[in-house]
Design an enzyme around this catalytic site. Sequence first.
Site, PDB file in Angstrom:
ATOM      1  N   CYS A 256       0.864  -1.190   0.000  1.00 20.82           N
ATOM      2  CA  CYS A 256       0.000   0.000   0.000  1.00 20.82           C
ATOM      3  C   CYS A 256       0.896   1.234   0.000  1.00 20.82           C
ATOM      4  O   CYS A 256       0.765   2.140   0.823  1.00 20.82           O
ATOM      5  CB  CYS A 256      -0.950  -0.005   1.186  1.00 20.82           C
ATOM      6  SG  CYS A 256      -1.847  -1.573   1.399  1.00 20.82           S
ATOM      7  N   ALA A 257       1.813   1.273  -0.961  1.00 19.74           N
ATOM      8  CA  ALA A 257       2.975   2.158  -0.917  1.00 19.74           C
ATOM      9  C   ALA A 257       2.674   3.617  -1.250  1.00 19.74           C
ATOM     10  O   ALA A 257       3.352   4.514  -0.747  1.00 19.74           O
ATOM     11  CB  ALA A 257       4.051   1.638  -1.870  1.00 19.74           C
ATOM     12  N   GLY A 260       4.164   7.253  -1.460  1.00 22.44           N
ATOM     13  CA  GLY A 260       5.551   6.893  -1.677  1.00 22.44           C
ATOM     14  C   GLY A 260       6.585   7.468  -0.739  1.00 22.44           C
ATOM     15  O   GLY A 260       7.785   7.263  -0.943  1.00 22.44           O
ATOM     16  N   GLY A 261       6.168   8.159   0.322  1.00 24.98           N
ATOM     17  CA  GLY A 261       7.149   8.702   1.253  1.00 24.98           C
ATOM     18  C   GLY A 261       7.997   7.619   1.894  1.00 24.98           C
ATOM     19  O   GLY A 261       9.221   7.753   2.030  1.00 24.98           O
ATOM     20  N   ASP A 277       0.992  -1.288  -4.823  1.00 25.14           N
ATOM     21  CA  ASP A 277      -0.242  -0.538  -4.579  1.00 25.14           C
ATOM     22  C   ASP A 277      -1.244  -0.926  -5.657  1.00 25.14           C
ATOM     23  O   ASP A 277      -0.861  -1.145  -6.809  1.00 25.14           O
ATOM     24  CB  ASP A 277       0.017   0.971  -4.609  1.00 25.14           C
ATOM     25  CG  ASP A 277      -1.079   1.762  -3.905  1.00 25.14           C
ATOM     26  OD1 ASP A 277      -0.869   2.174  -2.748  1.00 25.14           O
ATOM     27  OD2 ASP A 277      -2.157   1.949  -4.511  1.00 25.14           O
ATOM     28  N   ASP A 319       1.692  -0.188   5.458  1.00 25.66           N
ATOM     29  CA  ASP A 319       0.957   1.007   5.875  1.00 25.66           C
ATOM     30  C   ASP A 319      -0.478   0.800   5.388  1.00 25.66           C
ATOM     31  O   ASP A 319      -0.831   1.154   4.268  1.00 25.66           O
ATOM     32  CB  ASP A 319       1.584   2.257   5.248  1.00 25.66           C
ATOM     33  CG  ASP A 319       0.974   3.543   5.782  1.00 25.66           C
ATOM     34  OD1 ASP A 319       0.000   3.466   6.553  1.00 25.66           O
ATOM     35  OD2 ASP A 319       1.455   4.634   5.406  1.00 25.66           O
ATOM     36  N   CYS A 372      -2.321   5.407   9.979  1.00 24.88           N
ATOM     37  CA  CYS A 372      -2.421   6.802  10.425  1.00 24.88           C
ATOM     38  C   CYS A 372      -3.786   7.018  11.069  1.00 24.88           C
ATOM     39  O   CYS A 372      -4.527   7.934  10.710  1.00 24.88           O
ATOM     40  CB  CYS A 372      -2.202   7.764   9.258  1.00 24.88           C
ATOM     41  SG  CYS A 372      -3.308   7.520   7.848  1.00 24.88           S
TER      42      CYS A 372
END
Length: 440
Positions: A256-257, A260-261, A277, A319, A372
């Site tokens: 789930c990139a 891209g951070g 992703d 993530d 998050c």
Amino acid sequence: MRSTPRSDAAGTSKATARTVALDLIAAVLDTHRPLDAAIEAHADFATLEARDRGFSRLLAATVLRRLGQIDRIIDHCLEHPLPRKSGATRHLLRLGLCQLLFLDTPPHAAVDTTVALAAAGVNEAGYKGLLNAVLRRVDRERDRHQQLAVDPSLNTPPWLWQSWVAAYGDETAAAMAAAHLREPPLDLSLKQDAAVWRDRLGGTLLPTGSLRLAFDGAIDALAGFAEGAWWVQDAAAALPARLLGDVRGKRVVDLCAAPGGKTAQLAAAGADVTAVDRAAPRLERLAENLARLGLHAATVAADAATWRPESAADAVLLDAPCSATGTIRRHPDVPWLKRPQDLATLAQLQDRLLLAATAMVRPGGTIVYCTCSLQPEEGPRRIAALLANQAPVERVPIDAAEVGGIAEFITAEGDLRTLPSQLANDGGIDGFYAARLRRL
């Protein structure tokens, strides 16, 4: 998204910062569209001058950030609820009150421009008198009306507020709500030479390693953007990738990139990264960002729950998709877009992705799961469920030294938990959860 230009206060028919803000507020609250998506889709937003674009977004974001307070004042001022046929009248009241009470707009400008917008609307012209009366009353009785709206829970839907009180207690929930009212600073992750870029950009290096700036202009105008010296990433979002330790030469899968951070962090640290992703357009944007940064990662457009690498990875960073309630300071639309029933659906997906991540990594390899989200259902409860179901993993506690020496970031179980109320003197931080696991 089609915009409906209204006449501005001077009577010309064109899009202004206020007309666009009104459209954006309606897009979020009436059609449940994320604010950033509404901005991107709005036909007139990009045509505004830079200063007006900033003001338009500030208007819409502040209305969403203060929505509960504003609506409490509106309801107090109305003898009868507004009828459905009033259309955008409540949104106009929200826009006017936001300027009066929270943006220091001169009262005559806040009132006159709001009434002018109503005069130009197909369904709102008949409410000019009401708008004028309410706004002028609030201006006259400013202190009284502000006192009506001091309850910290007002800007959070009841179900969400109650979940925070249950998880963190009244005092912390109130502190988080207060943090959500402040515009967040800009955080950057640096490829190298942190002290050099700190001095060049005039920022502050946080203990966690992120560079923090007080900046709200065009990102691509900042020094270092064109040469790929840094990328935008909240300080909390930059922590999970560091929990994988030294990744030089290791095969790391970033699930789930996008955007891209974390992929950039891993590539900059020397990992052989595969970014997965399901959204191909988002992966294209990720690849463009990596190209600007002079970094490389393999990209795969696939469902992370079913995709598998050709050979077991040394580490997996997951993530997971979540409610994003930890990002409300940056995305004030989130509370008004999410529903309590979303958590159960997301938890099922998170469980599937955790099992998939477990299957991708070699024995002895590392898995970092993060979201998050402030919701326990999307963090510690997912790890507890995974361990209770006897998945072949064990928890590897995180040490405060790995996150800048900030002990309050570490839970009793040894997981990472940041809250918006933390680092308050430095500008706050997004809410994030992360757990580190070892494959048995």
